[in-house]
Motif scaffolding. Structure first.
Motif, PDB file in Angstrom:
ATOM      1  N   ARG A 291      19.192  -3.855   4.353  1.00 30.35           N
ATOM      2  CA  ARG A 291      18.235  -4.483   3.439  1.00 30.35           C
ATOM      3  C   ARG A 291      17.516  -3.473   2.551  1.00 30.35           C
ATOM      4  N   GLY A 292      17.875  -2.197   2.657  1.00 26.01           N
ATOM      5  CA  GLY A 292      17.362  -1.206   1.723  1.00 26.01           C
ATOM      6  C   GLY A 292      16.013  -0.622   2.058  1.00 26.01           C
ATOM      7  N   ALA A 293      15.613  -0.612   3.354  1.00 27.39           N
ATOM      8  CA  ALA A 293      14.361   0.045   3.730  1.00 27.39           C
ATOM      9  C   ALA A 293      14.440   1.531   3.366  1.00 27.39           C
ATOM     10  N   SER A 294      13.358   2.069   2.794  1.00 26.22           N
ATOM     11  CA  SER A 294      13.359   3.481   2.398  1.00 26.22           C
ATOM     12  C   SER A 294      13.046   4.403   3.559  1.00 26.22           C
ATOM     13  N   LEU A 295      12.248   3.925   4.515  1.00 27.54           N
ATOM     14  CA  LEU A 295      11.800   4.748   5.642  1.00 27.54           C
ATOM     15  C   LEU A 295      11.381   3.812   6.756  1.00 27.54           C
TER      16      LEU A 295
ATOM     17  N   LEU B 258      11.806  13.146  -2.399  1.00 28.88           N
ATOM     18  CA  LEU B 258      10.412  12.723  -2.248  1.00 28.88           C
ATOM     19  C   LEU B 258      10.271  11.209  -2.334  1.00 28.88           C
ATOM     20  N   ALA B 259      11.154  10.579  -3.107  1.00 31.12           N
ATOM     21  CA  ALA B 259      11.073   9.130  -3.283  1.00 31.12           C
ATOM     22  C   ALA B 259      11.300   8.373  -1.982  1.00 31.12           C
TER      23      ALA B 259
ATOM     24  N   LEU C 170       5.235   5.241  -0.735  1.00 36.75           N
ATOM     25  CA  LEU C 170       6.090   4.077  -0.531  1.00 36.75           C
ATOM     26  C   LEU C 170       5.239   2.845  -0.233  1.00 36.75           C
ATOM     27  N   PRO C 171       5.521   1.704  -0.851  1.00 32.60           N
ATOM     28  CA  PRO C 171       4.857   0.468  -0.434  1.00 32.60           C
ATOM     29  C   PRO C 171       5.142   0.222   1.049  1.00 32.60           C
ATOM     30  N   ALA C 172       4.093  -0.033   1.815  1.00 24.65           N
ATOM     31  CA  ALA C 172       4.242  -0.139   3.269  1.00 24.65           C
ATOM     32  C   ALA C 172       4.250  -1.595   3.726  1.00 24.65           C
TER      33      ALA C 172
ATOM     34  N   GLY D 195       0.550  -3.906   1.078  1.00 20.21           N
ATOM     35  CA  GLY D 195      -0.382  -3.472   0.050  1.00 20.21           C
ATOM     36  C   GLY D 195      -0.757  -2.008   0.071  1.00 20.21           C
ATOM     37  N   ALA D 196      -0.500  -1.303   1.190  1.00 23.73           N
ATOM     38  CA  ALA D 196      -0.828   0.122   1.266  1.00 23.73           C
ATOM     39  C   ALA D 196       0.341   0.962   0.753  1.00 23.73           C
ATOM     40  N   LEU D 197       0.053   2.201   0.392  1.00 25.77           N
ATOM     41  CA  LEU D 197       1.070   3.173   0.004  1.00 25.77           C
ATOM     42  C   LEU D 197       1.146   4.250   1.075  1.00 25.77           C
ATOM     43  N   PHE D 198       2.346   4.483   1.609  1.00 23.51           N
ATOM     44  CA  PHE D 198       2.553   5.393   2.738  1.00 23.51           C
ATOM     45  C   PHE D 198       3.178   6.693   2.270  1.00 23.51           C
ATOM     46  N   THR D 199       2.704   7.811   2.831  1.00 19.31           N
ATOM     47  CA  THR D 199       3.256   9.134   2.530  1.00 19.31           C
ATOM     48  C   THR D 199       3.405   9.949   3.809  1.00 19.31           C
ATOM     49  N   ALA D 200       4.564  10.582   3.962  1.00 16.69           N
ATOM     50  CA  ALA D 200       4.788  11.540   5.056  1.00 16.69           C
ATOM     51  C   ALA D 200       5.752  12.607   4.542  1.00 16.69           C
TER      52      ALA D 200
END
Length: 249
Positions: free
Chosen positions: A174-178, A115-116, A121-123, A222-227
């Motif tokens: 660079r460690g992008a999560s998504l 889920l992490a 996630l900070p977008a 500044g937004a938090l992203f979820t999918a």
């Protein structure tokens, strides 16, 4: 350990027109063997230059010198504030009649996707809509801190702009999560290059969200992203309802 820096001349061209030239610019390096493309990315990051199309370096010299804290460089320890909780929810999924929005999981199995990697996630929104270039290279991304973030490509077109394999590798490194896009895929619709960028990201364990909507309603940061996707064993691509929480001004 000895620090290293580079001095160089550079000319930058921008995807929305114009150029910039500098002489004798210096950046901190992670080591003495840094390649020119890495130096170019550090240069773009140090100035926070957006919509960079190409960087040409000349007279590159690498030498031992203490780091000065180049922005985005190996000694940049500036803490970035986490997005605040609360705020409005923004719909980012296309309706089913318009093809929907899909998540592609590394390894072809959603049960292995934490889920992490997909929730809150900070977008970072990378805007390339209107750019003349048909490709999204490292230069368009280098100004952003992508570590631990959802990198959302706002192309403004279903066909989108092809993410280069080099840019995909840069995001993974660079460690992008998504990585998400409002296009139908990361590699465009003309078939050039196959699914190279998608394959690079999936091989590095980075999930990809395709066919997003509403990215023009999000701030650059500044937004938090979820999918988040359901736990389906042996399934690697699934429709999702993507959304973002935008903090109140």
């Amino acid at each position: 350990m000895t620090d290293h820096r580079a001095s160089f001349d550079a000319r930058i061209t921008f995807a929305n027109g114009g150029d910039l030239a500098v002489h004798g610019f210096r950046v901190d390096l992670p080591g003495p063997d840094a390649a020119e493309d890495e130096i170019a990315a550090l240069f773009v990051a140090s100035l926070g230059l957006l919509m960079t199309d190409g960087v040409e370096l000349d007279n590159v010299e690498i030498f031992a010198e203490p780091h000065k804290g180049t922005r985005g460089g190996p000694s940049d320890r500036a803490a970035q504030a986490a997005p605040a909780a609360g705020g409005a929810l923004v719909e980012l999924a296309r309706p089913p009649a318009d093809g929907g929005t899909c998540l592609v999981a590394p390894g072809g199995d959603l049960t292995g996707l934490p889920l992490a990697r997909t929730a809150e996630l900070p977008a970072v929104v990378v805007r390339v809509a209107g750019a003349e270039a048909r490709e999204i290279g490292v230069g368009a991304l280098a100004a952003f801190d992508v570590r631990g973030r959802a990198v959302l490509l706002h192309t403004g077109a279903p066909g989108g702009r092809r993410l280069t394999p080099e840019a995909a590798a840069w995001l993974a490194g660079r460690g992008a999560s998504l990585v998400g896009t409002d296009a139908d895929g990361l590699d465009g619709l003309d078939g050039v290059g196959g699914s190279a960028a998608l394959d690079v990201l999936l091989a590095a364990g980075v999930p990809v969200v395709e066919r997003l909507a509403g990215l023009d309603r999000l701030p650059p940061t500044g937004a938090l992203f979820t999918a988040a996707a359901p736990l389906l064993e042996g399934v690697g691509r699934v429709p999702v309802r993507a959304f973002a929480r935008v903090p109140e001004a």
